[in-house]
Design a protein around this motif. Structure first.
Motif, PDB file in Angstrom:
ATOM      1  N   LEU A 172      44.922  35.950  46.297  1.00  0.00           N
ATOM      2  CA  LEU A 172      43.725  36.176  45.483  1.00  0.00           C
ATOM      3  C   LEU A 172      43.417  34.936  44.654  1.00  0.00           C
ATOM      4  CD1 LEU A 172      41.426  37.964  44.642  1.00  0.00           C
ATOM      5  CD2 LEU A 172      42.929  39.032  42.955  1.00  0.00           C
ATOM      6  N   ALA A 206      44.886  38.411  49.959  1.00  0.00           N
ATOM      7  CA  ALA A 206      43.661  39.016  49.431  1.00  0.00           C
ATOM      8  C   ALA A 206      42.712  39.226  50.601  1.00  0.00           C
ATOM      9  CB  ALA A 206      43.036  38.114  48.377  1.00  0.00           C
ATOM     10  N   GLY A 262      42.161  41.845  45.713  1.00  0.00           N
ATOM     11  CA  GLY A 262      43.577  41.734  46.023  1.00  0.00           C
ATOM     12  C   GLY A 262      44.390  41.938  44.766  1.00  0.00           C
TER      13      GLY A 262
END
Length: 127
Positions: free
Chosen positions: A82, A25, A17
């Protein structure tokens, strides 16, 4: 963009991501052994009800995306960010995905803390 891939015996788990505000992500599972794999092939992404089992966590029954790449089926879970995915990495963890009582993916990875450190450096560099 930042990402990590854990591979073993033709199976891969990928976390990838970027650090943009509001960006999600992806956590993807793929079995490149087309003779062994039972992950369905789907040319168009579709939602599939699956169970995710992770070391040290209760089973999660969720929907994930099923799609394909290079004749291999993939199961992809959206991750809130992420950073959240990176924070969830353990040094060693077993990940299993099943659907309809059929286990589609099983991988135990190691060196997760090393990957976590490198991903955090990537995230900080892109902040």
């Amino acid at each position: 963009r930042c990402g990590a891939t854990f591979m073993k015996e033709g199976r891969a788990m990928m976390l990838h991501g970027n650090n943009d505000p509001g960006s999600m992500a992806m956590l993807s599972f793929i079995d490149f052994d087309t003779k062994r794999s039972v992950i369905p092939l789907s040319t168009e992404p579709r939602l599939l009800k699956v169970s995710l089992d992770q070391t040290g966590a209760p089973r999660a029954n969720v929907s994930a995306y099923n799609h394909e790449i290079v004749d291999s089926g993939i199961i992809t879970f959206p991750v809130p960010s992420l950073r959240a995915g990176v924070d969830g990495l353990k040094d060693k963890m077993r990940m299993r995905v099943s659907a309809g009582g059929v286990q589609m993916f099983d991988l135990e990875y190691h060196s997760g803390l090393e990957a976590q450190q490198k991903l955090r450096a990537c995230l900080n560099a892109s902040a």
